[in-house]
Design a protein around this motif. Structure first.
Motif, short mmCIF file in Angstrom:
data_model
loop_
_atom_site.label_atom_id
_atom_site.label_comp_id
_atom_site.label_asym_id
_atom_site.label_seq_id
_atom_site.Cartn_x
_atom_site.Cartn_y
_atom_site.Cartn_z
N GLY A 225 -0.09 -7.71 5.17
CA GLY A 225 0.04 -7.58 3.85
C GLY A 225 0.49 -8.68 2.88
O GLY A 225 0.91 -9.65 3.36
N ASP A 307 2.29 1.98 2.41
CA ASP A 307 1.48 2.03 3.89
C ASP A 307 2.02 2.93 4.84
O ASP A 307 1.50 3.69 5.76
CB ASP A 307 1.64 0.73 4.55
CG ASP A 307 0.64 -0.09 3.96
OD1 ASP A 307 -0.28 0.01 3.43
OD2 ASP A 307 0.84 -1.64 4.14
N PHE A 328 -1.95 1.75 7.69
CA PHE A 328 -2.65 1.02 6.44
C PHE A 328 -2.95 2.06 5.34
O PHE A 328 -3.46 2.86 5.66
CB PHE A 328 -3.81 0.36 6.77
CG PHE A 328 -4.55 -0.53 5.62
CD1 PHE A 328 -3.81 -1.86 5.23
CD2 PHE A 328 -5.74 0.05 4.98
CE1 PHE A 328 -4.38 -2.36 4.06
CE2 PHE A 328 -6.23 -0.76 3.75
CZ PHE A 328 -5.56 -1.83 3.32
N ARG A 329 -2.14 1.98 4.46
CA ARG A 329 -2.06 2.75 3.18
C ARG A 329 -2.06 4.39 3.56
O ARG A 329 -2.80 5.16 3.12
CB ARG A 329 -3.64 2.61 2.61
CG ARG A 329 -4.13 1.17 2.16
CD ARG A 329 -3.18 0.58 1.14
NE ARG A 329 -3.58 -0.65 0.47
CZ ARG A 329 -3.14 -1.73 0.95
NH1 ARG A 329 -2.18 -1.91 1.88
NH2 ARG A 329 -3.44 -2.88 0.38
#
Length: 426
Positions: A225, A307, A328-329
Protein backbone atom coordinates in the motif's frame (compact mmCIF):
# COMPACT_ATOMS: atom_id res chain seq x y z
CA UNK A 1 -4.67 -25.62 18.68
CA UNK A 2 -1.33 -24.77 20.32
CA UNK A 3 -0.85 -21.18 21.44
CA UNK A 4 1.79 -18.88 19.94
CA UNK A 5 3.39 -16.62 22.52
CA UNK A 6 4.15 -13.26 20.93
CA UNK A 7 6.07 -10.67 22.93
CA UNK A 8 5.50 -7.09 21.80
CA UNK A 9 7.96 -4.36 22.76
CA UNK A 10 6.02 -1.33 24.01
CA UNK A 11 2.61 -3.00 23.73
CA UNK A 12 -0.16 -0.49 24.40
CA UNK A 13 -3.94 -0.87 24.77
CA UNK A 14 -4.79 0.67 21.39
CA UNK A 15 -2.54 -1.65 19.42
CA UNK A 16 -3.39 -4.66 21.57
CA UNK A 17 -7.04 -4.22 20.56
CA UNK A 18 -5.97 -4.09 16.90
CA UNK A 19 -3.80 -7.20 17.25
CA UNK A 20 -6.61 -9.19 18.84
CA UNK A 21 -8.85 -8.46 15.83
CA UNK A 22 -6.41 -10.00 13.34
CA UNK A 23 -7.70 -13.07 11.47
CA UNK A 24 -6.51 -16.30 13.04
CA UNK A 25 -5.53 -14.49 16.25
CA UNK A 26 -7.37 -16.85 18.62
CA UNK A 27 -4.26 -18.95 19.40
CA UNK A 28 -2.03 -15.88 19.72
CA UNK A 29 -1.06 -14.88 23.24
CA UNK A 30 0.22 -11.30 23.23
CA UNK A 31 2.58 -10.27 26.03
CA UNK A 32 3.86 -6.76 26.70
CA UNK A 33 7.66 -6.54 26.78
CA UNK A 34 8.54 -3.32 28.63
CA UNK A 35 6.36 -0.24 28.39
CA UNK A 36 6.59 2.50 25.80
CA UNK A 37 7.62 4.92 28.56
CA UNK A 38 10.49 2.64 29.60
CA UNK A 39 11.67 2.14 26.04
CA UNK A 40 11.63 5.78 25.03
CA UNK A 41 13.21 7.12 28.21
CA UNK A 42 16.34 8.62 26.69
CA UNK A 43 18.25 8.26 29.97
CA UNK A 44 18.20 4.46 29.86
CA UNK A 45 21.03 2.85 27.84
CA UNK A 46 20.05 0.19 25.31
CA UNK A 47 22.05 -2.57 27.13
CA UNK A 48 20.02 -1.85 30.28
CA UNK A 49 16.79 -2.12 28.30
CA UNK A 50 17.90 -5.43 26.83
CA UNK A 51 18.68 -6.74 30.32
CA UNK A 52 15.22 -5.70 31.53
CA UNK A 53 13.61 -7.38 28.55
CA UNK A 54 15.56 -10.59 29.20
CA UNK A 55 14.40 -10.61 32.82
CA UNK A 56 10.79 -10.36 31.66
CA UNK A 57 11.28 -13.16 29.13
CA UNK A 58 12.93 -15.36 31.77
CA UNK A 59 9.80 -15.06 33.95
CA UNK A 60 7.40 -15.73 31.06
CA UNK A 61 5.04 -18.71 31.15
CA UNK A 62 6.52 -20.13 27.94
CA UNK A 63 9.39 -19.60 25.54
CA UNK A 64 8.65 -16.82 23.05
CA UNK A 65 7.53 -17.85 19.56
CA UNK A 66 8.03 -14.31 18.27
CA UNK A 67 9.40 -10.95 19.45
CA UNK A 68 8.08 -7.95 17.54
CA UNK A 69 7.69 -4.19 17.76
CA UNK A 70 6.08 -1.36 15.81
CA UNK A 71 7.76 1.65 17.46
CA UNK A 72 10.79 3.58 16.27
CA UNK A 73 14.22 3.63 17.94
CA UNK A 74 15.23 1.92 20.18
CA UNK A 75 12.50 -0.70 19.63
CA UNK A 76 13.39 -1.15 15.96
CA UNK A 77 16.98 -2.00 16.97
CA UNK A 78 16.07 -4.16 19.97
CA UNK A 79 13.88 -6.49 17.89
CA UNK A 80 16.75 -7.95 15.81
CA UNK A 81 19.00 -8.21 18.89
CA UNK A 82 16.41 -10.11 20.95
CA UNK A 83 15.32 -12.31 18.04
CA UNK A 84 18.94 -13.32 17.39
CA UNK A 85 19.47 -14.16 21.06
CA UNK A 86 16.40 -16.40 21.17
CA UNK A 87 16.78 -18.02 17.76
CA UNK A 88 13.66 -16.36 16.36
CA UNK A 89 12.87 -14.95 12.92
CA UNK A 90 13.74 -11.30 12.60
CA UNK A 91 15.69 -8.80 10.52
CA UNK A 92 19.46 -8.56 10.49
CA UNK A 93 20.82 -5.91 12.85
CA UNK A 94 23.19 -4.41 10.29
CA UNK A 95 20.37 -4.04 7.74
CA UNK A 96 18.23 -2.25 10.33
CA UNK A 97 21.10 0.06 11.25
CA UNK A 98 21.58 0.99 7.60
CA UNK A 99 17.96 2.17 7.59
CA UNK A 100 18.06 3.89 10.98
CA UNK A 101 21.37 5.76 10.63
CA UNK A 102 20.47 8.69 8.38
CA UNK A 103 23.96 9.19 6.93
CA UNK A 104 24.61 5.47 6.35
CA UNK A 105 21.17 5.21 4.75
CA UNK A 106 21.90 8.05 2.30
CA UNK A 107 25.21 6.49 1.28
CA UNK A 108 23.50 3.17 0.56
CA UNK A 109 20.61 4.79 -1.32
CA UNK A 110 23.05 6.57 -3.59
CA UNK A 111 24.34 3.21 -4.82
CA UNK A 112 21.01 2.12 -6.33
CA UNK A 113 18.95 5.21 -7.12
CA UNK A 114 19.22 8.68 -8.61
CA UNK A 115 16.46 10.26 -6.51
CA UNK A 116 18.70 11.17 -3.54
CA UNK A 117 18.68 14.82 -2.35
CA UNK A 118 21.78 16.85 -1.52
CA UNK A 119 23.14 15.89 1.91
CA UNK A 120 26.25 16.48 3.99
CA UNK A 121 27.61 15.24 7.29
CA UNK A 122 27.97 17.90 9.99
CA UNK A 123 29.91 17.70 13.26
CA UNK A 124 27.91 19.64 15.88
CA UNK A 125 31.02 20.16 18.00
CA UNK A 126 33.08 21.82 15.28
CA UNK A 127 33.13 25.52 14.41
CA UNK A 128 32.32 26.66 10.88
CA UNK A 129 30.71 23.38 9.92
CA UNK A 130 28.42 24.72 7.18
CA UNK A 131 29.42 23.12 3.86
CA UNK A 132 30.34 25.60 1.13
CA UNK A 133 27.74 24.27 -1.29
CA UNK A 134 24.84 24.17 1.18
CA UNK A 135 21.54 24.87 -0.68
CA UNK A 136 19.53 26.82 1.94
CA UNK A 137 16.90 26.17 3.16
CA UNK A 138 17.93 22.84 4.65
CA UNK A 139 16.85 20.47 7.40
CA UNK A 140 19.32 19.56 10.11
CA UNK A 141 18.88 16.27 11.97
CA UNK A 142 20.92 14.00 14.25
CA UNK A 143 21.99 10.87 12.38
CA UNK A 144 19.46 9.15 14.62
CA UNK A 145 16.29 10.65 16.04
CA UNK A 146 12.65 9.62 16.23
CA UNK A 147 9.16 11.10 15.83
CA UNK A 148 10.65 14.13 14.03
CA UNK A 149 12.27 15.31 17.26
CA UNK A 150 15.21 17.66 16.68
CA UNK A 151 14.47 17.79 12.95
CA UNK A 152 15.03 21.53 12.49
CA UNK A 153 14.68 23.77 9.44
CA UNK A 154 17.33 26.41 8.70
CA UNK A 155 16.77 29.11 6.08
CA UNK A 156 20.20 30.72 6.48
CA UNK A 157 23.49 30.54 8.36
CA UNK A 158 22.08 32.13 11.51
CA UNK A 159 19.25 29.59 11.77
CA UNK A 160 21.68 26.80 10.92
CA UNK A 161 23.94 27.74 13.84
CA UNK A 162 20.95 28.00 16.20
CA UNK A 163 19.63 24.59 15.12
CA UNK A 164 23.06 23.04 15.52
CA UNK A 165 23.39 24.51 19.02
CA UNK A 166 20.03 23.07 20.04
CA UNK A 167 20.92 19.63 18.69
CA UNK A 168 24.28 19.82 20.47
CA UNK A 169 22.49 20.52 23.76
CA UNK A 170 19.63 18.03 23.45
CA UNK A 171 20.75 15.06 21.34
CA UNK A 172 23.43 13.60 23.60
CA UNK A 173 21.27 10.86 25.11
CA UNK A 174 20.08 9.66 21.70
CA UNK A 175 23.67 9.58 20.47
CA UNK A 176 24.74 7.55 23.49
CA UNK A 177 21.99 4.99 22.88
CA UNK A 178 22.93 4.72 19.22
CA UNK A 179 26.60 4.21 20.16
CA UNK A 180 25.61 1.20 22.28
CA UNK A 181 24.24 -0.54 19.17
CA UNK A 182 26.83 0.63 16.64
CA UNK A 183 29.47 -1.10 18.77
CA UNK A 184 27.83 -4.45 17.95
CA UNK A 185 28.44 -4.48 14.19
CA UNK A 186 31.46 -3.89 11.93
CA UNK A 187 31.09 -0.39 10.52
CA UNK A 188 32.22 1.10 7.23
CA UNK A 189 35.04 3.58 7.71
CA UNK A 190 32.81 6.58 6.91
CA UNK A 191 30.21 5.61 9.51
CA UNK A 192 32.76 4.89 12.21
CA UNK A 193 34.50 8.21 11.55
CA UNK A 194 31.19 10.11 11.71
CA UNK A 195 30.43 8.91 15.24
CA UNK A 196 26.98 8.53 16.85
CA UNK A 197 26.47 12.24 17.57
CA UNK A 198 26.94 13.58 14.06
CA UNK A 199 24.22 15.46 12.19
CA UNK A 200 22.96 15.32 8.66
CA UNK A 201 22.14 18.45 6.69
CA UNK A 202 19.77 17.82 3.79
CA UNK A 203 18.24 20.06 1.17
CA UNK A 204 14.61 20.92 1.76
CA UNK A 205 12.32 18.76 -0.35
CA UNK A 206 8.93 19.83 -1.64
CA UNK A 207 5.82 18.29 -3.10
CA UNK A 208 3.23 15.77 -2.00
CA UNK A 209 4.36 13.34 0.67
CA UNK A 210 3.63 9.63 0.50
CA UNK A 211 4.72 6.50 2.34
CA UNK A 212 5.22 3.11 0.70
CA UNK A 213 4.50 0.18 3.04
CA UNK A 214 5.54 -3.40 2.53
CA UNK A 215 7.50 -6.38 3.77
CA UNK A 216 10.36 -8.64 2.75
CA UNK A 217 10.26 -12.39 3.25
CA UNK A 218 12.76 -14.88 1.92
CA UNK A 219 14.47 -12.14 -0.07
CA UNK A 220 11.26 -11.22 -1.90
CA UNK A 221 10.09 -7.63 -1.39
CA UNK A 222 6.33 -6.97 -1.48
CA UNK A 223 4.57 -3.59 -1.41
CA UNK A 224 1.00 -3.67 -0.07
CA UNK A 225 0.00 0.00 0.00
CA UNK A 226 0.86 3.67 -0.47
CA UNK A 227 -0.41 6.23 2.05
CA UNK A 228 -0.54 10.01 1.53
CA UNK A 229 0.87 12.25 4.29
CA UNK A 230 -0.90 15.59 4.10
CA UNK A 231 0.59 18.51 6.10
CA UNK A 232 -1.22 21.47 7.60
CA UNK A 233 -1.18 24.32 5.05
CA UNK A 234 2.16 26.13 5.28
CA UNK A 235 3.45 23.78 8.00
CA UNK A 236 5.72 20.74 8.16
CA UNK A 237 3.52 18.90 10.69
CA UNK A 238 0.97 16.43 9.36
CA UNK A 239 -2.76 17.10 9.25
CA UNK A 240 -3.62 13.54 8.21
CA UNK A 241 -2.46 10.23 6.76
CA UNK A 242 -4.85 9.14 4.01
CA UNK A 243 -5.24 5.76 2.30
CA UNK A 244 -5.27 4.85 -0.52
CA UNK A 245 -2.93 7.38 -2.11
CA UNK A 246 -4.31 9.94 -4.54
CA UNK A 247 -1.05 9.99 -6.56
CA UNK A 248 -1.23 9.02 -10.25
CA UNK A 249 -0.99 5.27 -10.85
CA UNK A 250 2.20 5.55 -12.91
CA UNK A 251 3.96 7.45 -10.11
CA UNK A 252 2.80 4.90 -7.53
CA UNK A 253 4.36 2.17 -9.67
CA UNK A 254 7.64 4.11 -9.80
CA UNK A 255 7.65 4.47 -6.01
CA UNK A 256 7.00 0.77 -5.60
CA UNK A 257 9.83 -0.15 -8.00
CA UNK A 258 12.47 2.05 -6.36
CA UNK A 259 11.35 0.91 -2.90
CA UNK A 260 11.90 -2.74 -3.83
CA UNK A 261 15.34 -1.87 -5.21
CA UNK A 262 16.38 -0.01 -2.06
CA UNK A 263 15.09 -2.61 0.41
CA UNK A 264 16.91 -5.32 -1.49
CA UNK A 265 20.12 -3.26 -1.44
CA UNK A 266 19.88 -2.86 2.35
CA UNK A 267 19.43 -6.59 2.89
CA UNK A 268 16.32 -6.03 5.03
CA UNK A 269 14.46 -9.35 5.30
CA UNK A 270 11.86 -10.98 7.55
CA UNK A 271 10.70 -7.45 8.28
CA UNK A 272 8.06 -4.88 7.47
CA UNK A 273 9.07 -1.42 6.28
CA UNK A 274 7.74 1.99 5.35
CA UNK A 275 9.61 4.35 3.03
CA UNK A 276 8.74 8.05 2.89
CA UNK A 277 8.90 10.17 -0.28
CA UNK A 278 8.31 13.69 -1.56
CA UNK A 279 6.64 13.67 -4.97
CA UNK A 280 6.02 16.19 -7.75
CA UNK A 281 3.20 14.44 -9.65
CA UNK A 282 2.98 17.10 -12.39
CA UNK A 283 6.65 16.48 -13.22
CA UNK A 284 6.65 12.74 -12.56
CA UNK A 285 9.52 13.19 -10.08
CA UNK A 286 10.13 12.12 -6.51
CA UNK A 287 12.81 12.10 -3.80
CA UNK A 288 13.30 9.59 -1.01
CA UNK A 289 13.08 11.11 2.47
CA UNK A 290 13.49 8.24 4.94
CA UNK A 291 13.51 4.45 5.29
CA UNK A 292 11.96 2.89 8.40
CA UNK A 293 12.65 -0.82 9.10
CA UNK A 294 9.14 -1.30 10.51
CA UNK A 295 5.58 -0.72 9.38
CA UNK A 296 3.63 2.29 10.65
CA UNK A 297 1.30 1.53 13.54
CA UNK A 298 -0.34 4.87 12.72
CA UNK A 299 -1.59 3.32 9.48
CA UNK A 300 -3.05 0.17 11.08
CA UNK A 301 -6.65 1.39 11.23
CA UNK A 302 -6.45 2.76 7.68
CA UNK A 303 -5.60 -0.64 6.21
CA UNK A 304 -8.28 -2.25 8.39
CA UNK A 305 -10.95 0.21 7.24
CA UNK A 306 -10.10 0.00 3.52
CA UNK A 307 -8.50 -3.43 2.98
CA UNK A 308 -10.13 -5.33 5.84
CA UNK A 309 -7.06 -6.22 7.94
CA UNK A 310 -4.60 -4.02 9.85
CA UNK A 311 -0.97 -4.00 8.68
CA UNK A 312 0.06 -5.55 12.03
CA UNK A 313 -0.95 -8.80 10.33
CA UNK A 314 2.24 -8.70 8.22
CA UNK A 315 4.49 -8.14 11.27
CA UNK A 316 2.99 -11.11 13.14
CA UNK A 317 2.94 -13.52 10.21
CA UNK A 318 6.54 -12.71 9.26
CA UNK A 319 7.72 -13.34 12.81
CA UNK A 320 5.96 -16.71 12.84
CA UNK A 321 7.22 -17.70 9.38
CA UNK A 322 3.71 -17.66 7.89
CA UNK A 323 2.16 -16.00 4.82
CA UNK A 324 2.00 -12.22 5.50
CA UNK A 325 -0.16 -11.30 2.49
CA UNK A 326 -2.89 -8.71 3.11
CA UNK A 327 -6.27 -8.66 1.36
CA UNK A 328 -6.98 -5.82 -1.08
CA UNK A 329 -9.98 -3.49 -0.81
CA UNK A 330 -12.00 -5.89 1.34
CA UNK A 331 -12.80 -3.33 4.05
CA UNK A 332 -16.01 -1.40 4.73
CA UNK A 333 -14.83 1.93 3.30
CA UNK A 334 -13.26 3.29 0.13
CA UNK A 335 -11.03 5.83 1.90
CA UNK A 336 -9.68 6.29 5.43
CA UNK A 337 -7.54 8.80 7.29
CA UNK A 338 -5.81 9.34 10.58
CA UNK A 339 -6.23 13.03 11.41
CA UNK A 340 -3.96 14.93 13.80
CA UNK A 341 -5.72 17.68 15.72
CA UNK A 342 -2.84 20.02 16.58
CA UNK A 343 -1.95 23.34 18.12
CA UNK A 344 1.15 25.26 17.07
CA UNK A 345 1.78 27.22 20.27
CA UNK A 346 2.09 25.99 23.83
CA UNK A 347 -0.79 26.33 26.24
CA UNK A 348 -2.83 24.64 28.96
CA UNK A 349 -5.94 22.62 28.09
CA UNK A 350 -8.90 24.10 29.94
CA UNK A 351 -11.72 21.95 28.50
CA UNK A 352 -12.53 19.08 26.14
CA UNK A 353 -15.35 16.56 25.62
CA UNK A 354 -15.58 13.81 28.21
CA UNK A 355 -15.50 10.05 27.65
CA UNK A 356 -19.29 9.73 27.51
CA UNK A 357 -19.55 12.47 24.89
CA UNK A 358 -16.79 10.85 22.81
CA UNK A 359 -18.54 7.46 23.00
CA UNK A 360 -21.75 9.09 21.79
CA UNK A 361 -19.88 10.75 18.91
CA UNK A 362 -18.39 7.41 17.84
CA UNK A 363 -21.82 5.76 18.00
CA UNK A 364 -23.35 8.49 15.81
CA UNK A 365 -20.61 8.48 13.15
CA UNK A 366 -19.97 5.13 11.47
CA UNK A 367 -16.30 4.29 10.99
CA UNK A 368 -15.02 6.87 13.50
CA UNK A 369 -12.69 6.38 16.45
CA UNK A 370 -11.49 9.30 18.56
CA UNK A 371 -8.42 9.19 20.78
CA UNK A 372 -7.81 12.33 22.86
CA UNK A 373 -4.17 12.68 23.90
CA UNK A 374 -4.42 15.37 26.56
CA UNK A 375 -6.87 16.13 29.36
CA UNK A 376 -8.08 19.36 30.92
CA UNK A 377 -5.33 20.84 33.07
CA UNK A 378 -2.51 19.51 30.86
CA UNK A 379 0.32 21.82 29.76
CA UNK A 380 0.90 20.80 26.14
CA UNK A 381 4.70 21.00 26.26
CA UNK A 382 4.72 18.65 29.27
CA UNK A 383 2.59 15.86 27.75
CA UNK A 384 4.77 12.88 26.70
CA UNK A 385 4.90 11.61 23.10
CA UNK A 386 2.52 14.30 21.80
CA UNK A 387 4.70 16.88 20.07
CA UNK A 388 7.29 17.34 17.36
CA UNK A 389 9.67 20.28 16.96
CA UNK A 390 6.90 22.65 15.89
CA UNK A 391 3.49 21.49 17.16
CA UNK A 392 1.47 19.83 19.93
CA UNK A 393 -1.08 17.06 19.36
CA UNK A 394 -4.49 17.26 21.01
CA UNK A 395 -6.18 14.17 19.54
CA UNK A 396 -5.99 11.47 16.87
CA UNK A 397 -9.10 10.87 14.78
CA UNK A 398 -9.44 7.64 12.77
CA UNK A 399 -12.12 8.02 10.11
CA UNK A 400 -13.41 5.74 7.34
CA UNK A 401 -15.62 7.11 4.56
CA UNK A 402 -16.99 6.34 1.12
CA UNK A 403 -15.45 9.42 -0.47
CA UNK A 404 -13.24 12.37 0.47
CA UNK A 405 -16.19 14.73 0.96
CA UNK A 406 -17.64 12.43 3.63
CA UNK A 407 -14.17 12.05 5.16
CA UNK A 408 -13.82 15.81 5.63
CA UNK A 409 -17.38 16.22 6.89
CA UNK A 410 -16.84 13.59 9.60
CA UNK A 411 -13.57 15.25 10.60
CA UNK A 412 -15.24 18.65 11.00
CA UNK A 413 -18.00 17.09 13.10
CA UNK A 414 -15.43 15.45 15.36
CA UNK A 415 -13.41 18.64 15.86
CA UNK A 416 -16.56 20.55 16.78
CA UNK A 417 -17.78 17.85 19.17
CA UNK A 418 -14.42 17.50 20.93
CA UNK A 419 -14.60 21.13 22.03
CA UNK A 420 -10.95 21.63 22.90
CA UNK A 421 -10.13 24.93 24.60
CA UNK A 422 -6.51 25.86 25.26
CA UNK A 423 -5.33 28.85 27.29
CA UNK A 424 -2.24 30.63 26.05
CA UNK A 425 0.88 30.38 28.18
CA UNK A 426 2.32 33.80 29.05
Amino acid sequence: MASSHIHVLGLDDKNLATLRKLPGADPYRFHGLLTRAELQDAETPVPALLERAERVLARAEAEPDAIVGYWDFPVSLMVPLLCARHGLRGPDLEAVLKCEHKYWSRLEQREVMDEVPWFALVDPDEENTVPDDIPFPVWLKPVKSYASQLALRAADRKEFDAALARIRDEAGAIGDRLADVLDLVPLPEQIEAAGPRACLAEEELSGAQATVEGYSQGGRVTVYGVVDSVPYPGKSSFLRYQYPSSLPAHLVRQLEDVTKRVISRFGLDDATFCVEYFCLPEKGRFSLLEINPRHSQSHAELFELVDGIANHHCMIRLALGENPQLPFRQGRFEVAAKWFLRRFTDGTVTARAGDAEIAELEADLDGVRVRPLVDAGTRLSEAPHTHDSYSYELAHLYIGAHDEQELRRKYDQCVSALGFHVEEVP
